[in-house]
Scaffold this active site. Sequence first.
Site, short mmCIF file in Angstrom:
data_model
loop_
_atom_site.label_atom_id
_atom_site.label_comp_id
_atom_site.label_asym_id
_atom_site.label_seq_id
_atom_site.Cartn_x
_atom_site.Cartn_y
_atom_site.Cartn_z
N GLU A 136 0.83 -1.21 0.00
CA GLU A 136 0.00 0.00 0.00
C GLU A 136 0.86 1.26 0.00
OE1 GLU A 136 -3.15 0.16 -0.40
OE2 GLU A 136 -3.93 -1.82 0.12
N ASP A 276 -4.21 -9.40 -8.33
CA ASP A 276 -4.49 -8.56 -9.50
C ASP A 276 -3.30 -7.81 -10.07
OD1 ASP A 276 -4.48 -7.05 -7.15
OD2 ASP A 276 -6.51 -6.28 -7.39
N GLU A 369 -18.65 -5.52 -3.48
CA GLU A 369 -17.28 -6.03 -3.35
C GLU A 369 -17.18 -7.48 -3.82
OE1 GLU A 369 -14.78 -4.26 -2.73
OE2 GLU A 369 -13.16 -5.55 -2.01
N THR A 473 -0.87 1.08 -10.66
CA THR A 473 -2.12 0.49 -10.20
C THR A 473 -2.89 1.45 -9.29
OG1 THR A 473 -3.11 -1.54 -9.35
CG2 THR A 473 -1.22 -0.69 -8.14
#
Length: 575
Positions: A136, A276, A369, A473
């Site tokens: 993150e 992903d 979600e 991303t």
Amino acid sequence: MPAARSASGPARWGLLSLLILSAFSHPAAGFGAAKKAYMREKVRKMFYHAYENYMAHAFPHDELKPLTKTFTDSLSELGNLKLEYLPQNYNGSALSLIESLSSLVVLGNFTEFQRGVLWLSDNLTFDVDARVNLFECNIRVLGGLISAHILATDTKSRLDHGLYKNQLLNLAEDLGQRFLPAFDSPTGLPYAWINLKNGVMENETTETSTSGCGSLILEMGALSRLTGDSKYEAVALRALRKLWSMRSSLNLLGTTLDVVTGEWIECSSGIGAGVDSFYEYLIKAYILFGSDEYWDIFHSAYLAVQKYFRHGPWYHEADMRTGRATYWQLTSLQAFWPGLQILVGDIAAANSSHREFFHVWQRFGVLPERYLLDHDMLHPTERYYPLRPELAESTFYLYQATKDPWYMEVGESIINSLNSYAKVDGGFASIRDVMTMQQEDHQHSFFLSETCKYLYLLFDDSFLADKNYVFTTEGHLLPIRSSWHEKLPESYISNWTSIKNGNQGTHASAMSLQVCPAMFIGGNITPWVESACHVPDSRVDHRCITDDDCGIDSTTCRRRTCSMAGYCGLWLFIL
Ligand SMILES: *[C@@H]1O[C@H](CO)[C@@H](O)[C@H](O)[C@H]1NC(C)=O
Ligand SMILES: *[C@@H]1O[C@H](CO)[C@@H](O)[C@H](O)[C@H]1NC(C)=O
Ligand SMILES: *[C@@H]1O[C@H](CO)[C@@H](O)[C@H](O)[C@H]1NC(C)=O
Ligand SMILES: *[C@@H]1O[C@H](CO)[C@@H](O)[C@H](O)[C@H]1NC(C)=O
Ligand SMILES: *[C@@H]1O[C@H](CO)[C@@H](O)[C@H](O)[C@H]1NC(C)=O
Ligand SMILES: *[C@@H]1O[C@H](CO)[C@@H](O)[C@H](O)[C@H]1NC(C)=O
């Protein structure tokens, strides 16, 4: 019989009900210049409503709580589901400002961009006793700073160059240094958590995710290129190579793993959460740096996804060891995949998946979600929509590739939903439950860096007119530079992602621009192919005994199956 098919039985009814929804799609109406400008201004207002409320009520803390008009210092909470080891004395890192900088440039607000850059230059420090998630912190903070540095030094930014002396790059380098202890594991795979001041905690968890190890190369690679210090790129590349070496014989990876033993913990994976951006960073690293190694890994990984996860327009999860389908679930994060497919030229496949995601959006008003395809119902707890960007992102890419005005209608529908369900006096609130549209007191920073940016670019892409970028991303822009690129041809730099003359049917992508390496197909060397998903049948005469002898169709990207007569083909097996 391939494993995936035996599991498809119970899933069919769920898929069917979603398919019926597709029948209600409307033909595209005209989307004139005035309407485009009107929508662009609508998005601009959304961005400033979110940004100005953050600046008024939360800055320099991390994120805005729009219902109570206060703040949360959430950098240490991102990815920290159990909220463990929270810092005692951490007052935020102006996270939402960092995330807003590249969007301010795209919107053309250089005064505010300069104000933000100078504030951070003066006041931001990473010398804080806070345990953060490496992934993150990398995509949001390091990516945000690097992108803003590049934009600040760009001639276009009109930043006062007497005032900007690479302060953001220095901050990025300081942060990159603080990441390095995370890579100090027996395997070279990074720990998921790092204390910015003290390094890896003594009893830190050794569990991390595939995306946690495989989505560092763009930011760390760019940091190395900008500073001339190769160590950042080297650790990220070493981790990526190690991760790929852990693939199964089917070229599949799992979702979670142990950084000390190098063993898989969760062997089921798909294209959504935890995996992903591993795929995304392989193709984008290839675009940015031009090394064939990225292409080769990407291509094998992409083919395995098409072969084992794809079921018509949907993607389920499968066990990396057997390829057997595990979970039949649609997750909101998967909606980025059609955007990635645009980059590799699989436009028809991107179009069909994107449409299904949009139908789910229309059915609920926003994207839940998680949706259980096999039970045709919402997941019992993951019913939230935190203003995620992925559907808007794919819509932007599809519009760029096809110029079909229908995608602008999709964008309009997304914008209208966001304004009617999420806009509050103090910003934009996440949706806690898509059934009740109950709101949650949180405005995630990616709403500023991604959701608003992709929606804006859908209606006004003039920012992209004279340069080609890859988007990280987190939606931060990195320009494609020949000096960073192993073999950049001229056509590539001027004609890459911007896709300027995309008439309908023009496949403007890595593939059709012929920048991808030659591939062997059916024993012949093909100078270039339109689509990345082609897998030849195992026999040149297309004879087969089982479905496993058949490949993936190059035009539809659908799995070919073995007919009763023993030939591979696109025999209908979905529904
Ligand atoms: C954080 O804010 C509190 C309250 O304003 C202050 O007492 C503390 O010193 C600050 N901590 C740091 C690390 O700046
Ligand atoms: C730039 O952003 C600031 C702060 O949100 C705003 O007050 C100003 O109007 C913006 N300028 C332009 C040209 O949009
Ligand atoms: C740094 O922060 C202080 C306190 O908020 C502020 O007064 C100062 O203007 C900031 N520096 C810059 C360059 O904005
Ligand atoms: C792990 O270490 C931290 C400090 O480094 C400590 O606060 C925590 O209690 C330890 N946890 C366990 C499970 O030992
Ligand atoms: C996308 O799908 C729709 C509906 O099937 C079709 O009408 C349209 O032509 C497709 N567009 C592209 C670019 O494949
Ligand atoms: C870029 O594409 C345009 C058409 O879109 C073409 O005319 C031009 O020659 C291309 N540029 C280069 C350098 O290949």
